[in-house]
Design a protein around this motif. Structure first.
Motif, short mmCIF file in Angstrom:
data_model
loop_
_atom_site.label_atom_id
_atom_site.label_comp_id
_atom_site.label_asym_id
_atom_site.label_seq_id
_atom_site.Cartn_x
_atom_site.Cartn_y
_atom_site.Cartn_z
N ASN A 124 40.70 3.29 -20.48
CA ASN A 124 41.86 4.15 -20.75
C ASN A 124 41.38 5.58 -21.01
N PRO A 125 40.81 6.23 -19.99
CA PRO A 125 40.20 7.55 -20.22
C PRO A 125 41.24 8.65 -20.37
N ASP A 126 40.85 9.72 -21.04
CA ASP A 126 41.63 10.95 -21.09
C ASP A 126 41.16 11.77 -19.88
N MET A 127 41.72 11.45 -18.71
CA MET A 127 41.17 11.96 -17.45
C MET A 127 42.15 12.88 -16.74
N THR A 128 41.60 13.99 -16.24
CA THR A 128 42.37 14.96 -15.45
C THR A 128 41.63 15.23 -14.14
N PHE A 129 42.37 15.28 -13.06
CA PHE A 129 41.84 15.69 -11.76
C PHE A 129 42.24 17.15 -11.53
N HIS A 130 41.25 17.97 -11.17
CA HIS A 130 41.54 19.38 -10.93
C HIS A 130 41.08 19.77 -9.53
N PHE A 131 41.90 20.57 -8.85
CA PHE A 131 41.56 21.07 -7.53
C PHE A 131 41.63 22.59 -7.51
N SER A 132 40.56 23.21 -7.03
CA SER A 132 40.58 24.64 -6.75
C SER A 132 41.21 24.82 -5.37
N THR A 133 42.12 25.77 -5.26
CA THR A 133 42.77 26.04 -3.98
C THR A 133 42.53 27.51 -3.61
N ARG A 134 43.22 27.96 -2.57
CA ARG A 134 43.02 29.34 -2.10
C ARG A 134 44.14 29.69 -1.14
N GLY A 135 44.48 30.97 -1.07
CA GLY A 135 45.44 31.42 -0.08
C GLY A 135 45.01 31.01 1.32
N LYS A 136 45.96 30.59 2.15
CA LYS A 136 45.62 29.92 3.41
C LYS A 136 44.78 30.79 4.34
N ASP A 137 45.16 32.06 4.52
CA ASP A 137 44.40 32.91 5.45
C ASP A 137 42.97 33.10 4.97
N ALA A 138 42.79 33.41 3.68
CA ALA A 138 41.44 33.60 3.15
C ALA A 138 40.63 32.31 3.22
N TRP A 139 41.30 31.18 2.96
CA TRP A 139 40.60 29.89 3.03
C TRP A 139 40.15 29.59 4.45
N LEU A 140 41.04 29.79 5.42
CA LEU A 140 40.68 29.52 6.82
C LEU A 140 39.55 30.45 7.28
N ARG A 141 39.57 31.71 6.84
CA ARG A 141 38.50 32.63 7.22
C ARG A 141 37.16 32.18 6.64
N SER A 142 37.19 31.68 5.42
CA SER A 142 35.95 31.21 4.80
C SER A 142 35.44 29.96 5.49
N ILE A 143 36.34 29.04 5.86
CA ILE A 143 35.96 27.84 6.61
C ILE A 143 35.39 28.23 7.96
N TRP A 144 36.04 29.19 8.62
CA TRP A 144 35.57 29.66 9.94
C TRP A 144 34.17 30.26 9.83
N TRP A 145 33.95 31.10 8.81
CA TRP A 145 32.63 31.71 8.64
C TRP A 145 31.58 30.65 8.37
N HIS A 146 31.90 29.68 7.54
CA HIS A 146 30.93 28.61 7.25
C HIS A 146 30.51 27.92 8.53
N ASN A 147 31.47 27.55 9.35
CA ASN A 147 31.14 26.86 10.60
C ASN A 147 30.44 27.79 11.59
N LEU A 148 30.82 29.05 11.56
CA LEU A 148 30.16 30.03 12.42
C LEU A 148 28.69 30.16 12.07
N SER A 149 28.39 30.13 10.78
CA SER A 149 27.01 30.32 10.32
C SER A 149 26.17 29.06 10.43
N LYS A 150 26.80 27.88 10.32
CA LYS A 150 26.05 26.62 10.28
C LYS A 150 26.02 25.87 11.60
N THR A 151 26.95 26.20 12.52
CA THR A 151 27.02 25.48 13.78
C THR A 151 27.07 26.48 14.94
N ARG A 152 27.30 25.96 16.13
CA ARG A 152 27.39 26.83 17.30
C ARG A 152 28.86 27.08 17.66
#
Length: 265
Positions: A124-152
């Motif tokens: 019976n834990p005192d448990m909370t789930f937390h999620f960090s989110t982000r504005g969609k355009d900024a999030w997609l740009r960051s995902i795009w950059w990550h894949n751009l830098s790590k893949t082809r």
């Protein structure tokens, strides 16, 4: 009732900075809460990633088994709490694998996490789930950059966003998790909202830990990690990905550009 905080993503929302903050301030947090970040639970996480790419029940069962084994290694004593911060708990980063559509696996994975905590840590834990989110355009740009830098990746941002954007709704995923793991609370906060707050992206996590004032007042902030690079560097990476360089030469060329950019900072 033992305090447990699960920070399961999302990718590219300040999670690396938050995790580095936790470890940097470990001496003040550890007496009150054990800390487990992504690299510490790499073994079970590989099966969370596999499940999110369609590997099915076998992968989910393996994740459950190995996550339980990890939890059993923790020595929490009679009163210490636990914080787990690992974005791969939510599944694979969208855009890295054509089989991944948003975070559709996340609610199922969170249900398994909750069940394992109940079975191993506290019924019976005192448990909370937390999620960090982000504005969609900024999030997609960051995902795009990550894949751009790590893949082809050769798609420009607009094409990438048009393909990925409709499959990803971070707030909707949070709502789905909330339904699945009730009655445990699920909180979320956009990265933009943590800007200027005392502990940056780690602020909502520190708030959830309810540290004693002496420990909280001793915490020290750190610089942000994985900040979006200059527009010129992004363009250079896209041009390299579209070139006929061999994969080893491509990796070397990217590394050279990164090192050159670091010297100019």
């Amino acid at each position: 009732m033992r305090r447990v905080v699960i920070h399961a993503g999302f990718h590219k929302t300040g999670t690396t900075t938050a995790q580095r903050f936790l470890m940097h301030n470990g001496e003040h947090i550890w007496p009150h809460h054990a800390i487990a970040i992504q690299h510490r639970i790499r073994d079970p996480l590989q099966f969370a990633l596999s499940y999110s790419t369609g590997a099915g029940q076998i992968a989910l069962d393996e994740f459950r088994s190995r996550f339980r084994v990890f939890l059993e290694t923790l020595n929490l004593g009679a009163e210490r709490g636990l914080i787990i911060s690992a974005e791969n708990l939510a599944g694979m980063m969208p855009g890295k694998n054509a089989l991944v559509e948003g975070y559709t696996a996340c609610p199922v994975l969170m249900k398994v996490v909750a069940e394992c905590i109940e079975q191993v840590i506290d019924p019976n834990p005192d448990m909370t789930f937390h999620f960090s989110t982000r504005g969609k355009d900024a999030w997609l740009r960051s995902i795009w950059w990550h894949n751009l830098s790590k893949t082809r990746l050769t798609d420009n941002f607009n094409d990438f966003a048009d393909a990925l954007g409709p499959t990803c709704d971070l707030e909707n995923t949070v709502q789905q998790v909330r339904k699945v793991i009730a009655p445990y609370p699920v909180t979320s906060m956009p990265l933009e909202q943590t800007t200027g707050q005392k502990f940056g992206p780690a602020t909502p996590l520190i708030d959830l830990l309810n540290l004693p004032d002496t420990a909280r007042n001793a915490l020290q902030n750190i610089p942000a990690e994985n900040v979006m690079p200059s527009r010129d560097l992004v363009k250079a990476f896209l041009k390299l990905n579209r070139s006929d360089l061999s994969n080893p030469d491509l990796v070397a060329a990217k590394q050279e550009l990164l090192e050159r950019a670091a010297k100019l900072e």
